[in-house]
Design a protein around this motif. Structure first.
Motif, mmCIF file in Angstrom:
data_model
loop_
_atom_site.group_PDB
_atom_site.id
_atom_site.type_symbol
_atom_site.label_atom_id
_atom_site.label_comp_id
_atom_site.label_asym_id
_atom_site.label_seq_id
_atom_site.Cartn_x
_atom_site.Cartn_y
_atom_site.Cartn_z
ATOM 1 N N MET A 1 0.838 -1.198 0.000
ATOM 2 C CA MET A 1 0.000 0.000 0.000
ATOM 3 C C MET A 1 0.869 1.241 0.000
ATOM 4 O O MET A 1 1.850 1.333 0.726
ATOM 5 C CB MET A 1 -0.910 0.006 1.226
ATOM 6 N N ASN A 2 0.512 2.215 -0.826
ATOM 7 C CA ASN A 2 1.220 3.489 -0.860
ATOM 8 C C ASN A 2 0.729 4.355 0.295
ATOM 9 O O ASN A 2 -0.385 4.897 0.263
ATOM 10 C CB ASN A 2 0.965 4.185 -2.195
ATOM 11 N N LEU A 3 1.551 4.471 1.349
ATOM 12 C CA LEU A 3 1.148 5.218 2.536
ATOM 13 C C LEU A 3 0.942 6.698 2.256
ATOM 14 O O LEU A 3 0.297 7.401 3.034
ATOM 15 C CB LEU A 3 2.196 5.037 3.643
ATOM 16 N N LEU A 4 1.471 7.176 1.135
ATOM 17 C CA LEU A 4 1.293 8.573 0.760
ATOM 18 C C LEU A 4 -0.182 8.897 0.527
ATOM 19 O O LEU A 4 -0.604 10.040 0.675
ATOM 20 C CB LEU A 4 2.121 8.876 -0.493
ATOM 21 N N LEU A 5 -0.966 7.880 0.176
ATOM 22 C CA LEU A 5 -2.393 8.084 -0.041
ATOM 23 C C LEU A 5 -3.076 8.633 1.207
ATOM 24 O O LEU A 5 -4.064 9.369 1.116
ATOM 25 C CB LEU A 5 -3.052 6.762 -0.447
ATOM 26 N N ASN A 6 -2.540 8.268 2.381
ATOM 27 C CA ASN A 6 -3.136 8.727 3.634
ATOM 28 C C ASN A 6 -2.931 10.221 3.868
ATOM 29 O O ASN A 6 -3.603 10.816 4.704
ATOM 30 C CB ASN A 6 -2.533 7.952 4.811
ATOM 31 N N GLN A 7 -1.981 10.817 3.151
ATOM 32 C CA GLN A 7 -1.660 12.237 3.332
ATOM 33 C C GLN A 7 -1.759 12.980 1.998
ATOM 34 O O GLN A 7 -1.041 13.948 1.766
ATOM 35 C CB GLN A 7 -0.235 12.378 3.903
ATOM 36 N N ARG A 8 -2.642 12.551 1.133
ATOM 37 C CA ARG A 8 -2.679 13.082 -0.225
ATOM 38 C C ARG A 8 -2.984 14.576 -0.279
ATOM 39 O O ARG A 8 -2.653 15.240 -1.262
ATOM 40 C CB ARG A 8 -3.664 12.300 -1.085
ATOM 41 N N ASP A 9 -3.599 15.141 0.766
ATOM 42 C CA ASP A 9 -3.878 16.569 0.765
ATOM 43 C C ASP A 9 -2.616 17.397 0.980
ATOM 44 O O ASP A 9 -2.629 18.619 0.789
ATOM 45 C CB ASP A 9 -4.927 16.925 1.809
ATOM 46 N N LEU A 10 -1.522 16.731 1.370
ATOM 47 C CA LEU A 10 -0.250 17.433 1.574
ATOM 48 C C LEU A 10 0.733 17.179 0.439
ATOM 49 O O LEU A 10 1.896 17.584 0.525
ATOM 50 C CB LEU A 10 0.384 17.008 2.905
ATOM 51 N N SER A 111 3.036 16.500 10.448
ATOM 52 C CA SER A 111 2.354 15.841 9.327
ATOM 53 C C SER A 111 3.118 16.038 8.024
ATOM 54 O O SER A 111 3.201 15.136 7.193
ATOM 55 C CB SER A 111 0.925 16.370 9.191
ATOM 56 N N ALA A 112 3.673 17.248 7.829
ATOM 57 C CA ALA A 112 4.450 17.511 6.616
ATOM 58 C C ALA A 112 5.698 16.633 6.572
ATOM 59 O O ALA A 112 6.057 16.086 5.522
ATOM 60 C CB ALA A 112 4.832 18.989 6.550
ATOM 61 N N GLN A 113 6.370 16.482 7.704
ATOM 62 C CA GLN A 113 7.561 15.632 7.755
ATOM 63 C C GLN A 113 7.218 14.168 7.519
ATOM 64 O O GLN A 113 7.941 13.452 6.821
ATOM 65 C CB GLN A 113 8.262 15.801 9.102
ATOM 66 N N LEU A 114 6.099 13.717 8.085
ATOM 67 C CA LEU A 114 5.671 12.342 7.882
ATOM 68 C C LEU A 114 5.335 12.095 6.417
ATOM 69 O O LEU A 114 5.702 11.056 5.845
ATOM 70 C CB LEU A 114 4.455 12.042 8.756
ATOM 71 N N THR A 115 4.671 13.061 5.793
ATOM 72 C CA THR A 115 4.328 12.942 4.376
ATOM 73 C C THR A 115 5.582 12.928 3.513
ATOM 74 O O THR A 115 5.678 12.158 2.551
ATOM 75 C CB THR A 115 3.394 14.088 3.944
ATOM 76 N N LEU A 116 6.538 13.781 3.855
ATOM 77 C CA LEU A 116 7.821 13.756 3.150
ATOM 78 C C LEU A 116 8.454 12.377 3.264
ATOM 79 O O LEU A 116 8.980 11.835 2.280
ATOM 80 C CB LEU A 116 8.765 14.815 3.723
ATOM 81 N N GLY A 117 8.392 11.800 4.450
ATOM 82 C CA GLY A 117 8.955 10.463 4.647
ATOM 83 C C GLY A 117 8.301 9.426 3.753
ATOM 84 O O GLY A 117 8.983 8.623 3.105
ATOM 85 N N TYR A 118 6.974 9.451 3.671
ATOM 86 C CA TYR A 118 6.261 8.509 2.807
ATOM 87 C C TYR A 118 6.667 8.696 1.346
ATOM 88 O O TYR A 118 6.870 7.731 0.607
ATOM 89 C CB TYR A 118 4.751 8.697 2.938
ATOM 90 N N ALA A 119 6.754 9.964 0.926
ATOM 91 C CA ALA A 119 7.086 10.252 -0.471
ATOM 92 C C ALA A 119 8.506 9.813 -0.805
ATOM 93 O O ALA A 119 8.769 9.208 -1.850
ATOM 94 C CB ALA A 119 6.910 11.743 -0.747
ATOM 95 N N LEU A 120 9.445 10.103 0.089
ATOM 96 C CA LEU A 120 10.838 9.731 -0.152
ATOM 97 C C LEU A 120 10.997 8.225 -0.181
ATOM 98 O O LEU A 120 11.699 7.674 -1.034
ATOM 99 C CB LEU A 120 11.728 10.355 0.915
ATOM 100 N N SER A 121 10.320 7.546 0.721
ATOM 101 C CA SER A 121 10.357 6.088 0.731
ATOM 102 C C SER A 121 9.793 5.524 -0.567
ATOM 103 O O SER A 121 10.328 4.555 -1.119
ATOM 104 C CB SER A 121 9.561 5.555 1.926
#
Length: 329
Positions: A1-10, A111-121
């Motif tokens: 699962m792409n965890l970035l989907l959980n933060q797609r608004d960011l 939340s922004a840092q967590l989203t960055l983490g998902y995207a980088l991963s």
């Protein structure tokens, strides 16, 4: 699962409209980066093999919390504007891609840092080499979270090389992180996982760090190469130290805080360094050593503040660092 989907608004995907500039010809030898840049959407699980992938981190919330000069949230756009017109010298086997931006909303840095983490991963899992465009140096903790997610098993040794005037290892204020707490947070996380903390800071200045902070960093095993030691007579020793540091870890992450450079070359930063590194041949020889490390897997450029830049000097310096790395990738 792409965890970035959980933060797609960011997250906003890459936008081809951003990549425009001068056209000297359609044959590769005459092209500029904007003509070869491919924009991608990390939510679509793209194939990023043999690709350098740019990702913006549009935050300076950490800088504001750290009482610095705000404006770094506009850094990614300023760097892209310079990258667009760079001439193509890199290998035809390499692709350059823009994966878009991570946004900050409601001052929610976590939340922004967590989203960055998902995207980088996501970029790493898809086979790409991520270069994050900052943004304040709060990018470091988010970048680390992405590496941690990518490596998953917790057994890999992560080494971070930081080109910076500051150690960025201050304790949290009111339980909140900022642009100066990234390495404190990373060390605490590694300790909680019972994993070693590998941190090499290059360009550090005594005038920019309290003696207590320097002592604290050293007590946690931080290796420090001060700005005053970056001279030709010590180059070989420093080279050996960098290579030895890299040999002890599995994954090297390079972060460049542009305030490591002297003010005439980097006026557009959140915290100006009047007597920082001069980006001359000696520095770029050192930079070649770092970017040539076989286990370098990701990097970021932090603290570009276009509001204070002069003649886009700082943005051009950031672009040159990227240009030199991509050409030897």
């Amino acid at each position: 699962m792409n965890l970035l989907l959980n933060q797609r608004d960011l997250y906003t995907k890459g936008d081809q409209v951003v990549w425009k500039g001068r056209i000297d010809g359609e044959q590769r030898d005459w092209m500029r980066w904007h003509q070869l840049m491919e924009c991608t959407d990390l939510l679509s699980d793209p194939d990023l093999k043999q690709s350098v992938v740019f990702l913006g981190f549009c935050s300076d919330e950490g800088v504001a919390r750290n009482q610095g000069r705000v404006g770094a949230k506009d850094g990614p756009g300023a760097i892209r504007n310079v990258l667009a017109n760079l001439p193509v010298h890199f290998s035809s086997e390499l692709k350059i891609k823009d994966a878009g931006d991570i946004l900050l909303k409601d001052s929610d840095l976590g939340s922004a840092q967590l989203t960055l983490g998902y995207a980088l991963s996501s970029i790493l899992k898809a086979g790409g080499f991520p270069i994050v465009l900052g943004g304040g140096h709060e990018v470091t903790y988010g970048h680390y979270l992405g590496i941690k997610d990518f490596l998953a098993d917790g057994g890999h040794r992560i080494g971070i090389i930081n080109l910076d005037a500051h150690l960025d290892m201050r304790t949290l204020t009111g339980g909140q992180g900022n642009s100066g707490t990234g390495f404190f947070q990373i060390e605490a996380d590694r300790k909680g996982m019972k994993q070693p903390f590998h941190y090499l800071a290059i360009g550090i200045q005594e005038i920019s760090n309290t003696s207590g902070l320097i002592s604290y960093a050293k007590s946690k095993g931080t290796q420090i190469i001060e700005r005053k030691d970056l001279i030709s007579d010590k180059f070989n020793a420093i080279k050996k130290q960098i290579e030895a540091f890299a040999s002890e870890v599995d994954y090297i992450y390079l972060t460049v805080d542009l305030d490591v450079f002297a003010a005439p070359y980097a006026p557009g930063v959140s915290a100006l360094a009047f007597n920082g590194i001069v980006p001359d041949d000696l520095f770029f020889d050192l930079y070649d050593v770092i970017t040539g490390l076989p286990n370098l897997r990701s990097m970021d450029i932090a603290e570009l503040n276009p509001s204070f830049d002069i003649d886009t000097r700082t943005a051009k310096l950031a672009a040159d660092l990227i240009f030199k790395f991509v050409n030897r990738f």
